[in-house]
Write a protein that holds these residues in place. Sequence first.
Motif, PDB file in Angstrom:
ATOM      1  N   ALA A 144       4.183  31.487  14.287  1.00  0.00           N
ATOM      2  CA  ALA A 144       3.918  32.896  13.957  1.00  0.00           C
ATOM      3  C   ALA A 144       2.452  33.107  13.612  1.00  0.00           C
ATOM      4  CB  ALA A 144       4.812  33.332  12.796  1.00  0.00           C
ATOM      5  N   VAL A 145       1.919  32.240  12.764  1.00  0.00           N
ATOM      6  CA  VAL A 145       0.515  32.369  12.365  1.00  0.00           C
ATOM      7  C   VAL A 145      -0.403  32.126  13.562  1.00  0.00           C
ATOM      8  CG1 VAL A 145      -1.309  31.359  10.938  1.00  0.00           C
ATOM      9  CG2 VAL A 145       0.967  31.735   9.966  1.00  0.00           C
ATOM     10  N   ALA A 146      -0.125  31.059  14.309  1.00  0.00           N
ATOM     11  CA  ALA A 146      -0.979  30.732  15.457  1.00  0.00           C
ATOM     12  C   ALA A 146      -0.888  31.805  16.537  1.00  0.00           C
ATOM     13  CB  ALA A 146      -0.579  29.370  16.027  1.00  0.00           C
ATOM     14  N   GLY A 147       0.318  32.279  16.830  1.00  0.00           N
ATOM     15  CA  GLY A 147       0.493  33.282  17.881  1.00  0.00           C
ATOM     16  C   GLY A 147      -0.191  34.588  17.541  1.00  0.00           C
ATOM     17  N   LEU A 148      -0.024  35.053  16.304  1.00  0.00           N
ATOM     18  CA  LEU A 148      -0.685  36.302  15.898  1.00  0.00           C
ATOM     19  C   LEU A 148      -2.200  36.127  15.846  1.00  0.00           C
ATOM     20  CD1 LEU A 148       1.759  37.612  13.144  1.00  0.00           C
ATOM     21  CD2 LEU A 148       1.283  38.658  15.363  1.00  0.00           C
ATOM     22  N   ALA A 149      -2.646  34.930  15.446  1.00  0.00           N
ATOM     23  CA  ALA A 149      -4.092  34.672  15.421  1.00  0.00           C
ATOM     24  C   ALA A 149      -4.673  34.735  16.828  1.00  0.00           C
ATOM     25  CB  ALA A 149      -4.362  33.308  14.789  1.00  0.00           C
ATOM     26  N   ALA A 195      -3.685  31.140  26.571  1.00  0.00           N
ATOM     27  CA  ALA A 195      -4.458  32.287  26.097  1.00  0.00           C
ATOM     28  C   ALA A 195      -5.616  31.830  25.218  1.00  0.00           C
ATOM     29  CB  ALA A 195      -3.544  33.244  25.335  1.00  0.00           C
ATOM     30  N   ALA A 196      -5.348  30.900  24.309  1.00  0.00           N
ATOM     31  CA  ALA A 196      -6.407  30.411  23.413  1.00  0.00           C
ATOM     32  C   ALA A 196      -7.527  29.742  24.216  1.00  0.00           C
ATOM     33  CB  ALA A 196      -5.807  29.440  22.402  1.00  0.00           C
ATOM     34  N   LEU A 197      -7.164  28.933  25.207  1.00  0.00           N
ATOM     35  CA  LEU A 197      -8.172  28.275  26.036  1.00  0.00           C
ATOM     36  C   LEU A 197      -8.962  29.291  26.858  1.00  0.00           C
ATOM     37  CD1 LEU A 197      -6.120  25.185  27.272  1.00  0.00           C
ATOM     38  CD2 LEU A 197      -7.974  25.203  25.574  1.00  0.00           C
ATOM     39  N   ARG A 198      -8.284  30.329  27.331  1.00  0.00           N
ATOM     40  CA  ARG A 198      -8.935  31.375  28.115  1.00  0.00           C
ATOM     41  C   ARG A 198      -9.979  32.111  27.270  1.00  0.00           C
ATOM     42  NH1 ARG A 198     -10.937  33.696  32.610  1.00  0.00           N
ATOM     43  NH2 ARG A 198     -10.263  35.828  32.962  1.00  0.00           N
ATOM     44  N   ILE A 199      -9.597  32.480  26.053  1.00  0.00           N
ATOM     45  CA  ILE A 199     -10.526  33.199  25.167  1.00  0.00           C
ATOM     46  C   ILE A 199     -11.727  32.300  24.835  1.00  0.00           C
ATOM     47  CG2 ILE A 199     -10.763  34.334  22.931  1.00  0.00           C
ATOM     48  CD1 ILE A 199      -7.659  34.743  23.061  1.00  0.00           C
TER      49      ILE A 199
END
Length: 467
Positions: free
Chosen positions: A302-307, A426-430
């Motif tokens: 939850a924390v990681a996904g919202l972050a 998504a995190a890698l893309r950003i």
Amino acid sequence: MTAVQDERSPVLTAPDPAPGPLSDRLGHALGAPVRALREAPRRPLLAVSAVALLSLVIYAVVRHFVHTSMVDMIVYRAEGAAVANGNDLYGLRVTAWNLPATYPPFAAMLFVPTTWFPVPVLRIAITLGNLGLLAVFTHLSFKLVGWPRRDLRPLGVILVTGCGVWLEPVFTTLRYGQINLALACLILWDLTRPDGRRSKGVAIGIAAGIKLTPGLFAVYLLLTGRIRAAFVAGLTFLGTFLIGALVLPDATWGFWTKYLYDSSRVGKTEIVDNQSVRGAFARLLHTADPGTVATLGAGLIAVAGLAVAAWAAASSRWLPRAEAWGVCCAAVTAVLISPISWTHHWVWCVPVLTLLACEASVERARPAAVRKLRWRAAFGATLLAFLSFAMWAAKPHGAEILHLAPLRQIPTSVYPLVGICFLLTAALRIRARRRAAGAPLVRLPGQREGGGRPGPARDRQQAPAAR
């Protein structure tokens, strides 16, 4: 061509017109599909329509032979009848599975109109209604992503509506007569509206009043700086609670003090129907109650996904389709962390697949010397996962579900695995887009938005990345 300059030129859209009279807005909205069809290229439109129609005919034949029970529709109708007749809402049990009511009283009030029609008529109406909602959801997904170009979108809507019935979450939604597509349309319609609209957040609040999980999108609005919309969503949700308390005070008291916390009313955590993180942990740990380990795992996601969702929205200067990435990350997070997420809750695969298809299309348009297969591979693997019906093909019998070896559990938890991979992607893309633009990975307090390299050279380098 640099990594920063690998995107298409921006799509120019007309500014959002000032709101006119309600009758004019309704007329414009109702006439939009007709205008879009007139603007679409004729021959591709006919070809796509033929493919969609053939797919729906085949679906109708398959549906006939797989025994489409629409049990959830029966439960909704029973809830509406309980409200209309003044019966005990949370004491009812219907169908051969003795299914109870699990939604808030406000939702049961909305189900009252289903009691006006006999079940055979309702089956047809709900099926056609869900197909219409799939078309709307597809249109909203295209609008969110900003792809394909406007004259091709009617073709995409028709194709996805006709062939999207084979996506397992959509197929199961239609089979059970579920309301997932209606809730998803409410949420996505709200999120694709201009941030300046005073009523932005109302639809999310209504969706949360029907089924609590959509409330996570209000948190997403809050984290991305749309404070007013987040509070509008919260106040609207509070309004649904008050309506339920005024009309059904006993049911409201029972739901919020007792039934909400009784997960056994919803279903068994460990069965493969449950494609949440908690369900995956239950199967992995060979227990019907995964306890603290699953709670901590869901909390971390939850924390990681919202972050990641907030990070995407905050990276709009460097990340193309930043809002689409943010919304899809929030949606995937919501489904992952819910204690029970049935397979049909994953209808959010539609905007996720739309976003990945767009990234693949942009990548394919690049020169051959720098073109890669990454996004086409990501889209193909994700599409295959949602078309595979893997959890049903590997479904073990009875208590065997709690005794599977780890490798055998992969198909039984395919959606949580896909969801976690999407958040990582998504995190890698950003991160890649920010690094390519020379921007800080995270904006620190007092730090200039453009990063630490002032001057015209930095501005020239970053300008294309804003597209």
